[in-house]
Design a protein around this motif. Structure first.
Motif, PDB file in Angstrom:
ATOM      1  N   TYR A 113       9.381 -33.655  -9.563  1.00 11.37           N
ATOM      2  CA  TYR A 113       8.682 -34.601  -8.703  1.00 11.37           C
ATOM      3  C   TYR A 113       8.858 -34.163  -7.253  1.00 11.37           C
ATOM      4  O   TYR A 113       9.840 -33.485  -6.895  1.00 11.37           O
ATOM      5  N   TRP A 115       8.211 -36.146  -3.955  1.00 13.69           N
ATOM      6  CA  TRP A 115       8.831 -37.005  -2.953  1.00 13.69           C
ATOM      7  C   TRP A 115      10.186 -37.514  -3.422  1.00 13.69           C
ATOM      8  O   TRP A 115      10.388 -37.779  -4.604  1.00 13.69           O
ATOM      9  N   ARG A 117      13.419 -39.803  -4.378  1.00 10.59           N
ATOM     10  CA  ARG A 117      13.592 -41.117  -4.971  1.00 10.59           C
ATOM     11  C   ARG A 117      14.984 -41.640  -4.650  1.00 10.59           C
ATOM     12  O   ARG A 117      15.798 -40.944  -4.041  1.00 10.59           O
ATOM     13  N   ASP A 118      15.235 -42.881  -5.080  1.00  7.93           N
ATOM     14  CA  ASP A 118      16.572 -43.440  -4.917  1.00  7.93           C
ATOM     15  C   ASP A 118      17.588 -42.513  -5.564  1.00  7.93           C
ATOM     16  O   ASP A 118      17.455 -42.124  -6.716  1.00  7.93           O
ATOM     17  N   ASP A 120      18.263 -39.508  -4.228  1.00 11.90           N
ATOM     18  CA  ASP A 120      18.047 -38.200  -3.617  1.00 11.90           C
ATOM     19  C   ASP A 120      18.313 -38.290  -2.115  1.00 11.90           C
ATOM     20  O   ASP A 120      18.194 -39.348  -1.492  1.00 11.90           O
TER      21      ASP A 120
END
Length: 378
Positions: A113, A115, A117-118, A120
């Motif tokens: 993926y 973008w 995410r929580d 990262d």
């Protein structure tokens, strides 16, 4: 009597009732498992924690290899299974279950993926770039057609024309089965099915039944593949069926028989069977393996036996476990590189546009086509 005393006596009665109920549940027998009926010694408890069966269907006959894992405090128990015709019984191969489980296990794949995410960077600390989170004619009422000893099992093969007589015969021979079993056996008697009755006991005296039992293999002639389930109506707890079907095609159940819709865990052709699987299939290649699972939250709603049939097509299916990973380039998050490059290009473009519109400092030259400056008066 004062109000406080009445309340105290009422609370005491409720507590005693709960204790009695709990004690009753501790000695309540497990009348059925996923396939067949299981009853422990009187006053003891036995439950089937897991049941896995492999069914081999070649168009003329059927073979069921079953493994039960049990818990409880019973030194002996009885298990009875109806079969549509005379059955041959032998011990099964433990390695078979490991082999089919390995063949049908999910594949592991990675999805990237872009973008963050929580969890990262920059939303979490102490997390390495690229780490991902997995997602997860008149005959006697009962006739003994064979009896033998197989390891820890005492196996009796029976025919019966009267379910009550069958129950009584089993009781006289140490198989203490509940009266309700006669009602559930009647459909099998009407269809002239036979039974395999097995006395389960540990290998050594003084032990209780527990853990995985030795697998049993039952072979019989049948004009269609069937998996007996009716006796599971007697179960007191929710049941789970794990079924591996080996045939020439992908297989499915004809109906839900009162349980949740069966789920296909695997469907695929095994081109070169080996080991225990080759022994079961007669080393015929290829063979199609279908893995099914089904739950029965309310066993009393089971309507009959499972009939198996070929699916509409042999489309393969395999589950996948995915691990999501943040896309990186050279160890740096791709989104960060892209955002940084975009910012640099945008800044350079803005600077170039501004520079092209602003005349050089100190230049007195008039733009082309502009009127000349007026002369100052002398």
């Amino acid at each position: 009597m004062r109000v406080g005393q009445r309340r105290w006596r009422r609370a005491l009665l409720v507590a005693l009732a709960l204790v009695a109920l709990q004690l009753g549940s501790l000695v309540a027998p497990a009348y059925a498992c996923g396939c067949g009926a299981m009853v422990p010694q009187s006053g003891r408890q036995l439950s089937v924690r897991q049941e896995t069966s492999v069914v081999r269907w070649d168009g003329h006959g059927e073979q069921i290899v079953m493994r039960l894992t049990v818990d409880g405090n019973a030194p002996r128990a009885a298990w009875i299974m109806p079969v549509p015709s005379r059955a041959t019984v032998k011990l099964g191969d433990r390695a078979l279950f490991d082999q089919v489980a390995e063949l049908s296990e999910p594949v592991h794949r990675t999805r990237s993926y872009f973008w963050p995410r929580d969890g990262d960077w920059p939303f979490a600390k102490n997390r390495a770039v690229g780490d991902g989170a997995p997602r997860a004619g008149a005959k006697p009422p009962v006739e003994v057609v064979g009896r033998e000893r197989l390891g820890p099992f005492d196996v009796a093969r029976l025919t019966a024309s009267d379910p009550t007589a069958l129950r009584d015969w089993l009781a006289r021979n140490g198989f203490q089965l509940p009266p309700a079993l006669a009602t559930e056996l009647r459909p099998y008697v009407e269809r002239k099915w036979e039974y395999v009755a097995i006395r389960l006991a540990p290998d050594r005296a003084g032990q209780t039944l527990g853990g995985p039992l030795d697998p049993l293999s039952l072979s019989f002639a049948s004009d269609r593949p069937v998996y007996p389930m009716r006796l599971s109506r007697l179960a007191k707890t929710p049941q789970t069926l794990n079924l591996y079907v080996l045939s020439g095609h992908r297989m499915e159940t004809a109906s839900t028989i009162g349980g949740a819709p069966p789920q296909t865990l695997f469907a695929g052709r095994i081109d070169h069977p080996s080991g225990a699987l080759a022994d079961l299939t007669g080393r015929a290649a290829p063979v199609y393996l279908t893995a099914l699972t089904q739950t029965f939250p309310q066993p009393s709603r089971i309507t009959g036996d499972h009939e198996l049939k070929a699916s509409a097509d042999d489309a393969p299916f395999q589950r996948a476990w995915y691990t999501d990973e943040l896309m990186t380039l050279g160890g740096v998050p791709a989104w960060l590189l892209t955002a940084s490059l975009t910012a640099v290009l945008a800044t350079a473009a803005a600077f170039a546009i501004r520079r092209g519109r602003t005349p050089p400092q100190g230049s007195g030259a008039a733009p082309p086509g502009a009127p000349p400056h007026p002369s100052r008066a002398e």
